[in-house]
Design a protein around this motif. Structure first.
Motif, PDB file in Angstrom:
ATOM      1  N   ARG A  14       0.558  -0.733   0.161  1.00 37.64           N
ATOM      2  CA  ARG A  14       0.148  -0.096   0.439  1.00 37.64           C
ATOM      3  C   ARG A  14       0.481   1.273  -0.490  1.00 37.64           C
ATOM      4  NH1 ARG A  14      -3.332  -1.266   3.714  1.00 37.64           N
ATOM      5  NH2 ARG A  14      -4.621  -2.340   2.402  1.00 37.64           N
ATOM      6  N   GLU A  15       2.002   1.028   0.601  1.00 43.03           N
ATOM      7  CA  GLU A  15       3.157   2.256   0.853  1.00 43.03           C
ATOM      8  C   GLU A  15       3.179   2.153   0.004  1.00 43.03           C
ATOM      9  OE1 GLU A  15       5.487   1.542   3.908  1.00 43.03           O
ATOM     10  OE2 GLU A  15       4.131   2.124   5.542  1.00 43.03           O
ATOM     11  N   GLN A  16       3.952   1.808  -1.480  1.00 42.16           N
ATOM     12  CA  GLN A  16       4.714   1.711  -2.226  1.00 42.16           C
ATOM     13  C   GLN A  16       3.941   2.068  -3.515  1.00 42.16           C
ATOM     14  OE1 GLN A  16       6.039  -2.292  -3.048  1.00 42.16           O
ATOM     15  NE2 GLN A  16       7.556  -2.243  -1.714  1.00 42.16           N
ATOM     16  N   LEU A  17       1.835   1.987  -3.433  1.00 44.23           N
ATOM     17  CA  LEU A  17       1.475   2.254  -4.373  1.00 44.23           C
ATOM     18  C   LEU A  17       1.218   3.854  -3.911  1.00 44.23           C
ATOM     19  CD1 LEU A  17      -1.722  -0.228  -4.611  1.00 44.23           C
ATOM     20  CD2 LEU A  17       0.748   0.121  -6.449  1.00 44.23           C
ATOM     21  N   GLU A  18       0.783   4.212  -2.869  1.00 44.52           N
ATOM     22  CA  GLU A  18       0.963   6.045  -2.149  1.00 44.52           C
ATOM     23  C   GLU A  18       1.735   6.559  -3.060  1.00 44.52           C
ATOM     24  OE1 GLU A  18       0.130   5.926   1.599  1.00 44.52           O
ATOM     25  OE2 GLU A  18      -1.424   4.971   2.063  1.00 44.52           O
ATOM     26  N   GLN A  19       3.274   6.083  -2.977  1.00 46.72           N
ATOM     27  CA  GLN A  19       4.289   6.714  -3.609  1.00 46.72           C
ATOM     28  C   GLN A  19       4.386   7.010  -5.620  1.00 46.72           C
ATOM     29  OE1 GLN A  19       7.682   4.717  -2.868  1.00 46.72           O
ATOM     30  NE2 GLN A  19       7.691   4.556  -1.095  1.00 46.72           N
ATOM     31  N   ASP A  30      -6.375  -3.588 -10.739  1.00 48.75           N
ATOM     32  CA  ASP A  30      -5.864  -4.609 -10.420  1.00 48.75           C
ATOM     33  C   ASP A  30      -5.810  -4.723  -9.504  1.00 48.75           C
ATOM     34  OD1 ASP A  30      -7.411  -5.225 -12.727  1.00 48.75           O
ATOM     35  OD2 ASP A  30      -5.451  -5.674 -13.995  1.00 48.75           O
ATOM     36  N   LEU A  31      -4.139  -4.349  -8.873  1.00 53.97           N
ATOM     37  CA  LEU A  31      -3.263  -3.939  -7.580  1.00 53.97           C
ATOM     38  C   LEU A  31      -4.622  -4.262  -6.565  1.00 53.97           C
ATOM     39  CD1 LEU A  31      -0.233  -3.114  -8.531  1.00 53.97           C
ATOM     40  CD2 LEU A  31      -0.715  -4.764  -7.583  1.00 53.97           C
ATOM     41  N   PRO A  69       9.739  -3.938 -10.387  1.00 56.47           N
ATOM     42  CA  PRO A  69      10.518  -5.098  -8.758  1.00 56.47           C
ATOM     43  C   PRO A  69      10.253  -4.803  -7.713  1.00 56.47           C
ATOM     44  CG  PRO A  69      11.871  -3.234  -9.680  1.00 56.47           C
ATOM     45  CD  PRO A  69      11.122  -2.985 -10.804  1.00 56.47           C
ATOM     46  N   ALA A  70       9.741  -3.883  -7.216  1.00 59.00           N
ATOM     47  CA  ALA A  70       9.978  -3.780  -6.239  1.00 59.00           C
ATOM     48  C   ALA A  70       8.558  -4.221  -5.491  1.00 59.00           C
ATOM     49  CB  ALA A  70       9.884  -1.631  -5.311  1.00 59.00           C
ATOM     50  N   ILE A  71       7.348  -3.866  -5.712  1.00 55.29           N
ATOM     51  CA  ILE A  71       6.122  -4.410  -5.640  1.00 55.29           C
ATOM     52  C   ILE A  71       5.779  -5.667  -6.450  1.00 55.29           C
ATOM     53  CG2 ILE A  71       3.743  -4.418  -7.208  1.00 55.29           C
ATOM     54  CD1 ILE A  71       4.405  -1.303  -7.298  1.00 55.29           C
ATOM     55  N   ALA A  72       6.599  -6.367  -7.802  1.00 56.77           N
ATOM     56  CA  ALA A  72       7.295  -7.840  -7.711  1.00 56.77           C
ATOM     57  C   ALA A  72       7.461  -7.936  -6.463  1.00 56.77           C
ATOM     58  CB  ALA A  72       7.306  -8.013  -8.555  1.00 56.77           C
ATOM     59  N   GLY A  73       8.485  -7.543  -6.023  1.00 59.04           N
ATOM     60  CA  GLY A  73       8.896  -8.181  -4.836  1.00 59.04           C
ATOM     61  C   GLY A  73       8.266  -8.418  -3.643  1.00 59.04           C
ATOM     62  N   THR A  74       7.344  -6.595  -3.254  1.00 55.57           N
ATOM     63  CA  THR A  74       6.211  -7.722  -2.221  1.00 55.57           C
ATOM     64  C   THR A  74       5.440  -8.049  -2.355  1.00 55.57           C
ATOM     65  OG1 THR A  74       6.653  -5.453  -1.450  1.00 55.57           O
ATOM     66  CG2 THR A  74       4.592  -5.860  -0.780  1.00 55.57           C
TER      67      THR A  74
END
Length: 87
Positions: A14-19, A30-31, A69-74
């Motif tokens: 969620r934090e990554q998407l807020e960025q 979708d996410l 890649p950061a989202i994929a890693g999470t």
């Protein structure tokens, strides 16, 4: 507790998407839908096998792996945690 770990990973996503990473409206939708499914699963705290949720997260990993890649890693961490709690 694995459900707590899963919630923490979901919060990280969620934090990554807020960025505001450069995602299309469809990818973002979708996410958010996937996150809602994960949250529902956490709330139910079910121990039944629900492969559709894991499959959905795995598909999202493949979709975001190259460009985000950061989202994929999470998301990979979420898949691992789902497996650990039997989902």
């Amino acid at each position: 507790m694995p459900a707590r770990e899963l919630q923490e990973q979901l919060n990280t996503l969620r934090e990554q998407l807020e960025q505001n990473p450069p995602l299309s409206a469809e990818e973002r939708t979708d996410l958010h839908e996937l996150m809602a499914q994960i949250e529902s699963q956490i709330e139910l705290e079910t121990k039944t096998q629900d492969s559709s949720l894991s499959d959905g997260v795995n598909l999202a990993v493949e979709r975001f792996e190259l460009e985000h890649p950061a989202i994929a890693g999470t998301l990979r961490n979420i898949v691992q945690t789902l497996g650990n709690i039997g989902i």
